[in-house]
Design an enzyme around this catalytic site. Structure first.
Site, PDB file in Angstrom:
ATOM      1  N   GLY A  38       0.823  -1.202   0.000  1.00  0.00           N
ATOM      2  CA  GLY A  38       0.000   0.000   0.000  1.00  0.00           C
ATOM      3  C   GLY A  38       0.855   1.247   0.000  1.00  0.00           C
ATOM      4  CB  CYS A  39       0.227   4.637   1.297  1.00  0.00           C
ATOM      5  SG  CYS A  39       1.080   6.207   1.531  1.00  0.00           S
ATOM      6  CG  PHE A  40       5.907   4.943  -0.827  1.00  0.00           C
ATOM      7  CD1 PHE A  40       5.258   6.128  -0.534  1.00  0.00           C
ATOM      8  CD2 PHE A  40       6.564   4.840  -2.053  1.00  0.00           C
ATOM      9  CE1 PHE A  40       5.272   7.204  -1.409  1.00  0.00           C
ATOM     10  CE2 PHE A  40       6.577   5.910  -2.950  1.00  0.00           C
ATOM     11  CZ  PHE A  40       5.939   7.098  -2.617  1.00  0.00           C
ATOM     12  CB  CYS A  42       1.275   3.509   5.829  1.00  0.00           C
ATOM     13  SG  CYS A  42       0.129   4.848   5.449  1.00  0.00           S
TER      14      CYS A  42
END
Length: 216
Positions: A38-40, A42
């Protein structure tokens, strides 16, 4: 604050996650692991807190150099995933232990081409392996988790050869730590780090430890 985007992976208790039955026998001062979850922003925030992790760099993998930029990758058409490049000390943390944290805290590996409200192949769950041994350990652990029924749905994490890692733009580096009050960070990244500190206090760097952690 509730778990990020109601990701079910963040509510699975520590006791449900077995140690990997297979792991790498590593020697040397440093090793590397490239993960997509997912979002890097996070995933980077989670692994920066792990003892033995020496550096984490967000970036892109899976596509070509000419499209390895945030604007292009956000289109979902480049083949790239948002990834983190982890440099770690095998003397302090193993490849298998990092995988355990990846599957238990950093993201929900049962969501296909998305994490919560972040949708697209750039947000897919993937382990980018450099060696056959890395692939074997990751594949074995996915099978182990599926067979144990840790999640109600099958794990959809892909295993992809690491052809190249392209560092993300400077403003993405260490984003969560530099922007703790940013709404997305507060809603998505912070609960994951909180889960890590509650569930795996023994895996934390000293500055992240709580004297009386609330075990999950």
């Amino acid at each position: 604050m509730t778990d990020a985007c109601n990701l079910p992976g963040l509510s699975v208790p520590r006791s449900r996650f077995p140690d990997p039955a297979e792991d790498l026998a590593e020697a040397g001062a440093q090793s590397r692991l490239v993960l997509a979850g997912g979002c890097f922003w996070c995933v980077e925030a989670v692994f920066l807190a792990v003892d033995g992790v020496e550096a984490v760099a967000p970036g892109y993998a899976g596509g070509e150099a000419r499209t390895a930029n945030y604007e292009a990758v956000c289109s979902g058409t480049t083949g790239h995933a948002e990834v983190i490049d982890i440099t770690y000390s095998p003397a302090k943390v193993s490849f298998g232990q990092l995988l355990k944290l990846f599957f238990s805290v950093a993201h929900d590996p049962t969501q296909l081409n998305r994490q919560g409200n972040d949708i697209g192949t750039q947000y897919r769950s993937a382990v980018f392996y450099e060696t056959p041994e890395q692939r074997q350990v990751a594949e074995a652990y996915i099978s182990q988790l599926d067979e144990a029924g840790v999640y109600p749905d099958p794990i959809v994490t892909t295993l992809e050869p690491l052809e190249a890692f392209y560092p993300a733009e400077t403003y993405h580096q260490n984003f969560a730590a530099r922007n703790p009050r940013q709404p997305y960070i507060m809603a998505v990244a912070a609960p994951k780090v909180e889960k890590l500190t509650r569930a795996w206090p023994d895996q934390l760097k000293p500055e992240y430890r709580d004297d009386d952690p609330d075990q999950a």
